[in-house]
Write a protein that holds these residues in place. Structure first.
Motif, PDB file in Angstrom:
ATOM      1  N   ILE A  33       0.737  -0.950  -0.402  1.00 15.14           N
ATOM      2  CA  ILE A  33       0.105  -0.042  -0.012  1.00 15.14           C
ATOM      3  C   ILE A  33       0.150   1.490  -0.092  1.00 15.14           C
ATOM      4  N   LYS A  34       1.886   1.039   0.533  1.00 14.14           N
ATOM      5  CA  LYS A  34       2.834   2.691   0.785  1.00 14.14           C
ATOM      6  C   LYS A  34       3.332   2.715  -0.464  1.00 14.14           C
ATOM      7  N   SER A  35       3.806   1.698  -1.653  1.00 13.30           N
ATOM      8  CA  SER A  35       4.222   1.988  -2.924  1.00 13.30           C
ATOM      9  C   SER A  35       2.746   2.365  -3.962  1.00 13.30           C
ATOM     10  N   ILE A  36       2.081   1.987  -3.599  1.00 10.95           N
ATOM     11  CA  ILE A  36       0.610   3.050  -4.041  1.00 10.95           C
ATOM     12  C   ILE A  36       0.675   3.925  -3.823  1.00 10.95           C
ATOM     13  N   ARG A  37       0.054   4.165  -2.819  1.00  9.85           N
ATOM     14  CA  ARG A  37      -0.122   5.716  -2.670  1.00  9.85           C
ATOM     15  C   ARG A  37       1.675   6.537  -2.703  1.00  9.85           C
ATOM     16  N   LEU A  38       2.514   5.463  -3.765  1.00  8.03           N
ATOM     17  CA  LEU A  38       3.786   6.542  -3.987  1.00  8.03           C
ATOM     18  C   LEU A  38       3.613   6.830  -5.630  1.00  8.03           C
ATOM     19  N   GLY A  39       2.439   5.926  -6.079  1.00  6.67           N
ATOM     20  CA  GLY A  39       2.225   5.877  -7.392  1.00  6.67           C
ATOM     21  C   GLY A  39       2.727   4.415  -8.466  1.00  6.67           C
ATOM     22  N   LYS A  40       3.918   3.917  -8.010  1.00  4.62           N
ATOM     23  CA  LYS A  40       4.287   3.147  -8.183  1.00  4.62           C
ATOM     24  C   LYS A  40       3.793   1.593  -8.186  1.00  4.62           C
ATOM     25  N   ALA A  41       3.170   1.228  -9.300  1.00  6.59           N
ATOM     26  CA  ALA A  41       2.036   0.219 -10.016  1.00  6.59           C
ATOM     27  C   ALA A  41       1.872   0.374 -11.090  1.00  6.59           C
ATOM     28  N   ASN A  42       1.549  -0.829 -11.813  1.00  9.65           N
ATOM     29  CA  ASN A  42       1.044  -0.911 -13.192  1.00  9.65           C
ATOM     30  C   ASN A  42       0.649  -2.062 -13.036  1.00  9.65           C
ATOM     31  N   ILE A  43      -0.989  -1.594 -13.992  1.00  8.20           N
ATOM     32  CA  ILE A  43      -1.937  -3.044 -13.514  1.00  8.20           C
ATOM     33  C   ILE A  43      -2.347  -3.305 -15.552  1.00  8.20           C
ATOM     34  N   MET A  53     -13.840 -20.319  -5.676  1.00  5.23           N
ATOM     35  CA  MET A  53     -14.430 -18.963  -5.553  1.00  5.23           C
ATOM     36  C   MET A  53     -14.306 -17.943  -5.338  1.00  5.23           C
ATOM     37  N   GLU A  54     -13.485 -17.821  -5.544  1.00  2.32           N
ATOM     38  CA  GLU A  54     -11.993 -16.637  -4.778  1.00  2.32           C
ATOM     39  C   GLU A  54     -11.809 -16.267  -6.227  1.00  2.32           C
ATOM     40  N   LEU A  55     -11.699 -15.068  -6.448  1.00  4.98           N
ATOM     41  CA  LEU A  55     -10.594 -13.895  -7.329  1.00  4.98           C
ATOM     42  C   LEU A  55      -9.722 -13.196  -7.199  1.00  4.98           C
ATOM     43  N   PHE A  56      -8.285 -13.855  -8.187  1.00  5.37           N
ATOM     44  CA  PHE A  56      -7.819 -13.017  -7.471  1.00  5.37           C
ATOM     45  C   PHE A  56      -6.695 -12.417  -9.058  1.00  5.37           C
ATOM     46  N   ALA A  57      -5.942 -11.181  -9.177  1.00 13.03           N
ATOM     47  CA  ALA A  57      -5.230 -10.264  -9.569  1.00 13.03           C
ATOM     48  C   ALA A  57      -4.273 -11.326  -9.967  1.00 13.03           C
ATOM     49  N   ILE A  58      -4.263 -11.637 -11.086  1.00 11.32           N
ATOM     50  CA  ILE A  58      -2.637 -11.780 -11.797  1.00 11.32           C
ATOM     51  C   ILE A  58      -2.039 -10.848 -12.334  1.00 11.32           C
ATOM     52  N   ASN A  59      -0.730 -11.067 -12.592  1.00 19.83           N
ATOM     53  CA  ASN A  59       0.349 -10.305 -12.734  1.00 19.83           C
ATOM     54  C   ASN A  59       0.397  -8.444 -12.898  1.00 19.83           C
ATOM     55  N   THR A  60      -0.013  -8.706 -11.610  1.00 19.51           N
ATOM     56  CA  THR A  60      -0.226  -6.952 -11.038  1.00 19.51           C
ATOM     57  C   THR A  60       1.402  -6.591 -10.595  1.00 19.51           C
ATOM     58  N   TYR A  61       2.005  -6.078 -11.124  1.00 18.54           N
ATOM     59  CA  TYR A  61       2.880  -5.087 -10.941  1.00 18.54           C
ATOM     60  C   TYR A  61       2.571  -4.238  -9.523  1.00 18.54           C
ATOM     61  N   ILE A  62       3.242  -4.056  -8.472  1.00 21.27           N
ATOM     62  CA  ILE A  62       3.354  -3.009  -7.930  1.00 21.27           C
ATOM     63  C   ILE A  62       5.239  -3.331  -7.658  1.00 21.27           C
ATOM     64  N   GLU A  63       5.903  -2.108  -7.511  1.00 25.69           N
ATOM     65  CA  GLU A  63       7.314  -2.147  -6.818  1.00 25.69           C
ATOM     66  C   GLU A  63       7.230  -2.450  -5.782  1.00 25.69           C
ATOM     67  N   GLU A  64       9.015  -3.350  -5.280  1.00 30.31           N
ATOM     68  CA  GLU A  64       9.017  -2.484  -4.097  1.00 30.31           C
ATOM     69  C   GLU A  64       9.683  -1.309  -2.976  1.00 30.31           C
ATOM     70  N   TYR A  65       8.771  -1.411  -1.630  1.00 29.15           N
ATOM     71  CA  TYR A  65       8.998  -0.209  -1.474  1.00 29.15           C
ATOM     72  C   TYR A  65      10.515   0.273  -1.307  1.00 29.15           C
ATOM     73  N   SER A  66      10.717   1.300  -1.460  1.00 27.76           N
ATOM     74  CA  SER A  66      12.276   1.623  -1.369  1.00 27.76           C
ATOM     75  C   SER A  66      13.094   1.730   0.265  1.00 27.76           C
ATOM     76  N   PHE A  67      12.084   1.780   0.868  1.00 32.63           N
ATOM     77  CA  PHE A  67      12.520   1.914   2.273  1.00 32.63           C
ATOM     78  C   PHE A  67      12.260   0.788   3.188  1.00 32.63           C
ATOM     79  N   GLY A  68      11.522  -0.754   2.171  1.00 31.70           N
ATOM     80  CA  GLY A  68      11.474  -1.528   2.793  1.00 31.70           C
ATOM     81  C   GLY A  68      12.752  -2.524   3.571  1.00 31.70           C
ATOM     82  N   ASN A  69      12.480  -3.151   4.055  1.00 30.85           N
ATOM     83  CA  ASN A  69      13.833  -3.914   4.775  1.00 30.85           C
ATOM     84  C   ASN A  69      13.213  -5.841   4.464  1.00 30.85           C
ATOM     85  N   GLN A  70      13.625  -6.548   5.284  1.00 28.08           N
ATOM     86  CA  GLN A  70      13.251  -7.984   5.245  1.00 28.08           C
ATOM     87  C   GLN A  70      11.811  -8.370   4.744  1.00 28.08           C
ATOM     88  N   PHE A  71      11.154  -7.031   5.179  1.00 27.12           N
ATOM     89  CA  PHE A  71       9.491  -7.903   5.041  1.00 27.12           C
ATOM     90  C   PHE A  71       8.743  -7.090   3.876  1.00 27.12           C
TER      91      PHE A  71
END
Length: 151
Positions: A33-43, A53-71
């Motif tokens: 969600i932090k990457s999405i708020r920075l606008g770094k996603a592509n659909i 009976m569950e719906l999944f979005a496949i191949n959605t690109y959300i860039e890794e968060y630059s300030f993230g660590n091992q998580f």
């Protein structure tokens, strides 16, 4: 407070005839969600698929968060979409029976700051339909130029 995020899939409107649209929530990790708020996603290359009976979005690109660590999250992974059971049943029935597909149209944040995905029940366009839509865009652009010249 929060700036609104609008990430569009322009290719979907060109490649598909949109029959119906739905707004779905997305199950996300904290860094996604932090990457999405920075606008770094592509659909543009993503699609939706049923698993049970569950719906999944496949191949959605959300860039890794630059300030993230091992998580930090994976950039391309399946993300569960949240819809009502009634909406899921109608989508599942339409996809199986009529051969339609589900394509993400827009990724946005609402006024509460939650990420939402607008999906569309679509039918693929033929090549002549695509040429027709290009022709309509060209004539509209030419008419706008003429109107602007006279005003």
């Amino acid at each position: 407070m929060l700036k609104s995020v609008n990430i569009l899939n322009k290719r979907a409107r060109f490649d598909y005839e949109i029959i119906d649209t739905y707004t779905a929530g997305i199950v996300l990790a904290g860094t996604e969600i932090k990457s999405i708020r920075l606008g770094k996603a592509n659909i543009t290359e993503s699609f939706c698929e049923f698993s049970g009976m569950e719906l999944f979005a496949i191949n959605t690109y959300i860039e890794e968060y630059s300030f993230g660590n091992q998580f930090n999250h994976k950039s391309r992974s399946e993300r569960k979409l949240l819809l009502n059971k009634k909406e899921l049943k109608t989508l599942h029935k339409n996809v199986q029976a009529k051969g339609l597909t589900i394509v993400p149209l827009k990724l946005f944040t609402n006024e509460k700051g939650l990420a939402k995905l607008q999906i569309g029940l679509c039918r693929g366009k033929k090549n002549y339909d695509k040429r027709e839509s290009l022709k309509e865009q060209d004539t509209k652009r030419d008419l706008d130029r003429i109107k602007k010249a006279f005003n």
